[in-house]
Design a protein around this motif. Structure first.
Motif, PDB file in Angstrom:
ATOM      1  N   THR A 159      -3.944 -10.793   5.847  1.00  0.00           N
ATOM      2  CA  THR A 159      -2.957  -9.727   5.695  1.00  0.00           C
ATOM      3  C   THR A 159      -1.568 -10.351   5.794  1.00  0.00           C
ATOM      4  OG1 THR A 159      -2.615  -9.244   8.045  1.00  0.00           O
ATOM      5  CG2 THR A 159      -4.486  -8.162   6.981  1.00  0.00           C
ATOM      6  N   PRO A 167       0.952  -1.756  -6.258  1.00  0.00           N
ATOM      7  CA  PRO A 167       2.064  -1.665  -5.309  1.00  0.00           C
ATOM      8  C   PRO A 167       1.738  -2.285  -3.962  1.00  0.00           C
ATOM      9  CG  PRO A 167       0.829   0.370  -5.267  1.00  0.00           C
ATOM     10  CD  PRO A 167       0.060  -0.581  -6.155  1.00  0.00           C
ATOM     11  N   GLY A 168       2.762  -2.726  -3.268  1.00  0.00           N
ATOM     12  CA  GLY A 168       2.558  -3.273  -1.928  1.00  0.00           C
ATOM     13  C   GLY A 168       3.869  -3.774  -1.366  1.00  0.00           C
ATOM     14  N   SER A 169       3.806  -4.205  -0.119  1.00  0.00           N
ATOM     15  CA  SER A 169       5.040  -4.741   0.469  1.00  0.00           C
ATOM     16  C   SER A 169       5.174  -6.233   0.128  1.00  0.00           C
ATOM     17  CB  SER A 169       5.063  -4.509   1.976  1.00  0.00           C
ATOM     18  OG  SER A 169       3.832  -4.882   2.541  1.00  0.00           O
ATOM     19  N   PHE A 170       4.058  -6.925  -0.049  1.00  0.00           N
ATOM     20  CA  PHE A 170       4.069  -8.340  -0.437  1.00  0.00           C
ATOM     21  C   PHE A 170       5.044  -9.146   0.420  1.00  0.00           C
ATOM     22  CE2 PHE A 170       3.002  -5.812  -4.264  1.00  0.00           C
ATOM     23  CZ  PHE A 170       1.704  -6.244  -4.418  1.00  0.00           C
ATOM     24  N   ASP A 182      -9.191  -0.475   6.297  1.00  0.00           N
ATOM     25  CA  ASP A 182      -8.315  -0.126   5.160  1.00  0.00           C
ATOM     26  C   ASP A 182      -8.727   1.213   4.570  1.00  0.00           C
ATOM     27  OD1 ASP A 182      -6.660  -2.318   5.095  1.00  0.00           O
ATOM     28  OD2 ASP A 182      -7.728  -3.348   3.483  1.00  0.00           O
ATOM     29  N   LEU A 195      -6.384 -10.409  -6.189  1.00  0.00           N
ATOM     30  CA  LEU A 195      -6.482  -9.032  -6.690  1.00  0.00           C
ATOM     31  C   LEU A 195      -5.777  -8.892  -8.046  1.00  0.00           C
ATOM     32  CD1 LEU A 195      -7.900  -6.741  -5.018  1.00  0.00           C
ATOM     33  CD2 LEU A 195      -5.684  -5.630  -5.068  1.00  0.00           C
ATOM     34  N   SER A 197       0.922  -9.356   7.537  1.00  0.00           N
ATOM     35  CA  SER A 197       1.435  -9.427   8.910  1.00  0.00           C
ATOM     36  C   SER A 197       0.791 -10.585   9.689  1.00  0.00           C
ATOM     37  CB  SER A 197       1.242  -8.099   9.638  1.00  0.00           C
ATOM     38  OG  SER A 197      -0.107  -7.779   9.700  1.00  0.00           O
ATOM     39  N   GLY A 240      -6.357  -2.787  -3.052  1.00  0.00           N
ATOM     40  CA  GLY A 240      -7.444  -3.612  -2.543  1.00  0.00           C
ATOM     41  C   GLY A 240      -8.031  -3.003  -1.289  1.00  0.00           C
ATOM     42  N   ARG A 299      -9.959  -4.233   2.028  1.00  0.00           N
ATOM     43  CA  ARG A 299     -10.400  -5.412   2.769  1.00  0.00           C
ATOM     44  C   ARG A 299     -11.550  -5.087   3.706  1.00  0.00           C
ATOM     45  NH1 ARG A 299      -4.293  -6.898   3.965  1.00  0.00           N
ATOM     46  NH2 ARG A 299      -4.379  -4.658   4.000  1.00  0.00           N
TER      47      ARG A 299
HETATM   48  P1  ADP Z   1      -0.588  -6.340   3.569  1.00  0.00           P
HETATM   49  O1  ADP Z   1      -1.428  -5.195   4.069  1.00  0.00           O
HETATM   50  O2  ADP Z   1      -1.305  -7.644   3.512  1.00  0.00           O
HETATM   51  O3  ADP Z   1       0.775  -6.441   4.200  1.00  0.00           O
HETATM   52  P2  ADP Z   1       0.415  -4.999   1.218  1.00  0.00           P
HETATM   53  O4  ADP Z   1       0.913  -3.819   1.922  1.00  0.00           O
HETATM   54  O5  ADP Z   1       1.415  -5.783   0.449  1.00  0.00           O
HETATM   55  O6  ADP Z   1      -0.334  -6.081   2.090  1.00  0.00           O
HETATM   56  O7  ADP Z   1      -0.845  -4.604   0.332  1.00  0.00           O
HETATM   57  C1  ADP Z   1      -0.782  -4.253  -1.008  1.00  0.00           C
HETATM   58  C2  ADP Z   1      -2.164  -4.062  -1.538  1.00  0.00           C
HETATM   59  O8  ADP Z   1      -2.837  -5.312  -1.579  1.00  0.00           O
HETATM   60  C3  ADP Z   1      -3.063  -3.126  -0.726  1.00  0.00           C
HETATM   61  O9  ADP Z   1      -3.864  -2.388  -1.611  1.00  0.00           O
HETATM   62  C4  ADP Z   1      -3.903  -4.080   0.051  1.00  0.00           C
HETATM   63  O10 ADP Z   1      -5.164  -3.512   0.363  1.00  0.00           O
HETATM   64  C5  ADP Z   1      -4.074  -5.201  -0.926  1.00  0.00           C
HETATM   65  N1  ADP Z   1      -4.353  -6.445  -0.236  1.00  0.00           N
HETATM   66  C6  ADP Z   1      -3.648  -6.992   0.755  1.00  0.00           C
HETATM   67  N2  ADP Z   1      -4.219  -8.137   1.187  1.00  0.00           N
HETATM   68  C7  ADP Z   1      -5.341  -8.303   0.441  1.00  0.00           C
HETATM   69  C8  ADP Z   1      -6.392  -9.257   0.424  1.00  0.00           C
HETATM   70  N3  ADP Z   1      -6.410 -10.252   1.281  1.00  0.00           N
HETATM   71  N4  ADP Z   1      -7.356  -9.106  -0.493  1.00  0.00           N
HETATM   72  C9  ADP Z   1      -7.343  -8.051  -1.342  1.00  0.00           C
HETATM   73  N5  ADP Z   1      -6.419  -7.101  -1.349  1.00  0.00           N
HETATM   74  C10 ADP Z   1      -5.423  -7.212  -0.473  1.00  0.00           C
END
Ligand code: ADP
Length: 161
Positions: free
Chosen positions: A128, A8-11, A95, A21, A130, A89, A91
């Motif tokens: 990231t 899951p994530g905001s992507f 995190d 990942l 952002s 993930g 980082r």
């Molecule tokens: P972000 O923090 O980049 O806005 P998300 O909220 O979409 O990203 O994160 C979703 C997941 O992907 C989280 O577990 C985050 O730790 C992981 N993640 C984000 N960027 C990376 C990266 N550069 N390498 C590995 N994992 C990542």
């Protein structure tokens, strides 16, 4: 039974860190559901549909990856999908604290819930969503940090003046 995990994530938007990942997750699991969080309270640069499409394009024809979205608590989504493992993930130390809280809160809400963490490789630990948005908004070059289709999407959002 295939071993599946939700990633899951905001992507907003997908970065090469996320993609890396996903590829590493596919070594651990038979399949992954990349679940885009549709957080209505959070203003996203890319719409849910755009974020979903960018992920699908970047992942390509990989039958072991499904792209879905959710707007509920993650544990409720996981219960509905009957997938109780989540991939995240890590980082940096920064995190860790948040992820530690989140993993324990999720485990409290659903005792079957398990979180699996993969550490970022040195190539993407500083990437990231952002930061990528910020760099792109000032016309900075995000080549190598995001897949080409995302770089193109960012150029459309922030046309050079
Ligand atoms: P972000 O923090 O980049 O806005 P998300 O909220 O979409 O990203 O994160 C979703 C997941 O992907 C989280 O577990 C985050 O730790 C992981 N993640 C984000 N960027 C990376 C990266 N550069 N390498 C590995 N994992 C990542």
């Amino acid at each position: 039974m295939p071993r599946l995990a939700i990633y899951p994530g905001s992507f907003d938007p997908l970065t090469n860190g996320h993609l890396s990942l996903i590829h590493r997750g596919l070594k651990l699991f038979d399949g992954l559901v990349v679940a885009v969080a549709n957080n209505v309270g959070k203003k996203a640069l890319f719409s849910l549909e755009e974020r979903t499409q960018l992920i699908q394009e970047a992942v390509g024809a990989e039958p072991r990856v499904e792209v879905d979205h959710f707007e509920t608590l993650l544990v409720d989504y996981a219960k509905r999908r009957k997938i109780h493992t989540v991939l995240r993930g890590l980082r940096a130390m920064s995190d860790f604290e948040y992820e530690f809280q989140l993993a324990n809160m999720n485990a409290k809400l659903d005792p079957d819930f398990e979180s699996v963490f993969v550490m970022t490789g040195q190539d993407y630990f500083y990437v990231t969503g952002s930061l990528v948005r910020e760099v792109a908004s000032f016309g900075g070059d995000v080549t190598g940090l995001v897949p080409p289709n995302v770089a193109e999407g960012l150029r459309r959002k922030f046309p050079r003046r």
